[in-house]
Design a protein around this motif. Structure first.
Motif, short mmCIF file in Angstrom:
data_model
loop_
_atom_site.label_atom_id
_atom_site.label_comp_id
_atom_site.label_asym_id
_atom_site.label_seq_id
_atom_site.Cartn_x
_atom_site.Cartn_y
_atom_site.Cartn_z
N UNK A 102 0.83 -1.21 0.00
CA UNK A 102 0.00 0.00 0.00
C UNK A 102 0.86 1.26 0.00
N UNK A 103 2.10 1.13 0.43
CA UNK A 103 3.01 2.27 0.41
C UNK A 103 3.47 2.60 -1.01
N UNK A 104 3.39 1.61 -1.90
CA UNK A 104 3.94 1.73 -3.24
C UNK A 104 2.85 1.80 -4.32
N UNK A 105 1.81 1.02 -4.15
CA UNK A 105 0.81 0.83 -5.20
C UNK A 105 0.19 2.15 -5.66
N UNK A 106 0.30 2.39 -6.97
CA UNK A 106 -0.30 3.59 -7.56
C UNK A 106 0.47 4.87 -7.30
N UNK A 107 1.65 4.76 -6.70
CA UNK A 107 2.40 5.96 -6.31
C UNK A 107 3.47 6.34 -7.34
N UNK A 108 3.84 7.62 -7.32
CA UNK A 108 4.96 8.13 -8.09
C UNK A 108 6.16 8.08 -7.15
N UNK A 109 7.13 7.21 -7.44
CA UNK A 109 8.22 6.91 -6.51
C UNK A 109 9.54 7.46 -7.02
N UNK A 110 10.31 8.05 -6.12
CA UNK A 110 11.66 8.51 -6.41
C UNK A 110 12.63 7.73 -5.53
N UNK A 111 13.63 7.08 -6.17
CA UNK A 111 14.69 6.45 -5.38
C UNK A 111 15.94 7.31 -5.48
N UNK A 112 16.47 7.71 -4.34
CA UNK A 112 17.70 8.50 -4.26
C UNK A 112 18.89 7.57 -4.07
N UNK A 113 20.01 7.87 -4.73
CA UNK A 113 21.19 7.02 -4.60
C UNK A 113 20.89 5.59 -4.98
N UNK A 114 20.22 5.40 -6.12
CA UNK A 114 19.67 4.09 -6.48
C UNK A 114 20.74 3.03 -6.72
N UNK A 115 21.92 3.43 -7.19
CA UNK A 115 22.95 2.43 -7.48
C UNK A 115 22.45 1.42 -8.49
N UNK A 116 22.40 0.18 -8.08
CA UNK A 116 21.97 -0.95 -8.92
C UNK A 116 20.47 -0.96 -9.19
N UNK A 117 19.71 -0.12 -8.49
CA UNK A 117 18.26 0.07 -8.69
C UNK A 117 17.40 -1.09 -8.25
N UNK A 118 17.86 -1.91 -7.32
CA UNK A 118 17.01 -3.00 -6.81
C UNK A 118 15.71 -2.46 -6.25
N UNK A 119 15.77 -1.43 -5.41
CA UNK A 119 14.56 -0.90 -4.78
C UNK A 119 13.59 -0.37 -5.83
N UNK A 120 14.11 0.25 -6.86
CA UNK A 120 13.26 0.80 -7.92
C UNK A 120 12.52 -0.31 -8.67
N UNK A 121 13.24 -1.38 -9.03
CA UNK A 121 12.57 -2.44 -9.79
C UNK A 121 11.57 -3.18 -8.91
N UNK A 122 11.85 -3.26 -7.60
CA UNK A 122 10.88 -3.86 -6.68
C UNK A 122 9.61 -3.00 -6.62
N UNK A 123 9.78 -1.69 -6.54
CA UNK A 123 8.61 -0.80 -6.52
C UNK A 123 7.79 -0.97 -7.80
N UNK A 124 8.47 -1.10 -8.93
CA UNK A 124 7.77 -1.27 -10.20
C UNK A 124 6.99 -2.58 -10.21
N UNK A 125 7.60 -3.65 -9.74
CA UNK A 125 6.96 -4.96 -9.72
C UNK A 125 5.76 -4.99 -8.77
#
Length: 263
Positions: A102-125
């Protein structure tokens, strides 16, 4: 437990061969996998070219560049340390978001210092409407783009992930719309005292008035208390998750997750 770990190893092996890219410009794949154990199925191994990670039942194959680091990096950022490999804080933040969709679903998310972008791809999934993965180093951004491509390819979420340059305290922020993000996330971004205030200013400018900030961090004696002191002048802490309440495989990682809202 052994059968479960073996099952996960087979799943990752299948994904590993399925994702190989014939493009000669792509980052080379490793021929080995994470050595699973019953106590730590993630098993930190920074030198793997591709690190398999399991997040709430979802499999991710994250490419790393540990051996491509430059020894003459002027500071422990970029490919020398933070952007080269998957750190525990990123895994734990990813798990937390996956278990609280519920923290992620339908949200516009910004990842800071993403590096390898694991957190970003998890948010997308896990249902984010739009995700922007950011870092300041172009080599790191290249790695992030590869991971986004390989981990959301063939999924509707592949259209919602963007990778952009964002150095805290630089003119990069001018290419972002102010107060446009519902959720700002970061893992292991509190490491450079000289960047504490620019980081806070970046978050303050880009997070929407009703948005949420989530930071995963490990205290390393780098004056982190100053960052959080300054942060609380503009943001109110609404929750603190301690290591005891996170994945028990990482109980010794000393990672905390804090949630904030604007004051």
């Amino acid at each position: 437990m052994t059968s479960i770990c073996f099952k996960h190893s087979i799943q990752f092996l299948v994904l590993y061969f399925a994702m190989q890219d014939p493009n000669p410009n792509a980052i080379a794949l490793s021929t080995s996998l994470v050595p699973f154990s019953n106590t730590n199925p993630y098993a930190d191994n920074f030198r793997l070219k591709v690190r398999p990670v399991l997040i709430d039942g979802e499999s991710f194959m994250i490419r790393q560049s540990w051996d491509e680091r430059a020894d003459d990096e002027p500071e422990p950022t970029g490919l020398k340390w933070t952007g080269a490999a998957v750190w525990d804080a990123a895994i734990l933040l990813s798990e937390y978001l996956a278990k609280n969709p519920e923290l992620v679903r339908g949200k516009h998310v910004l990842e800071l210092g993403a590096g390898h972008a694991l957190v970003s791809v998890v948010c997308a999934r896990f249902g984010a409407r739009k995700v922007t993965a950011t870092d300041y180093d172009e080599r790191v951004l290249k790695l992030a783009r590869v991971n986004v491509d390989h981990n959301v390819r063939g999924d509707n979420s592949s259209q919602c992930v963007d990778v952009k340059q964002l150095g805290w305290g630089t003119n990069d922020i001018e290419s972002f719309e102010a107060s446009s993000f519902d959720l700002v996330v970061g893992s292991d971004v509190v490491y450079n005292k000289g960047l504490f205030k620019p980081l806070i200013e970046t978050i303050d400018k880009l997070l929407s008035p009703e948005g949420t900030l989530i930071l995963a961090y490990k205290p390393r004696g780098l004056d982190e208390e100053k960052f959080f002191f300054w942060l609380k002048k503009k943001f109110q802490q609404i929750s603190k998750i301690t290591p005891a309440n996170l994945n028990s495989d990482f109980i010794n990682s000393s990672v905390f997750i804090n949630l904030y809202r604007k004051r």
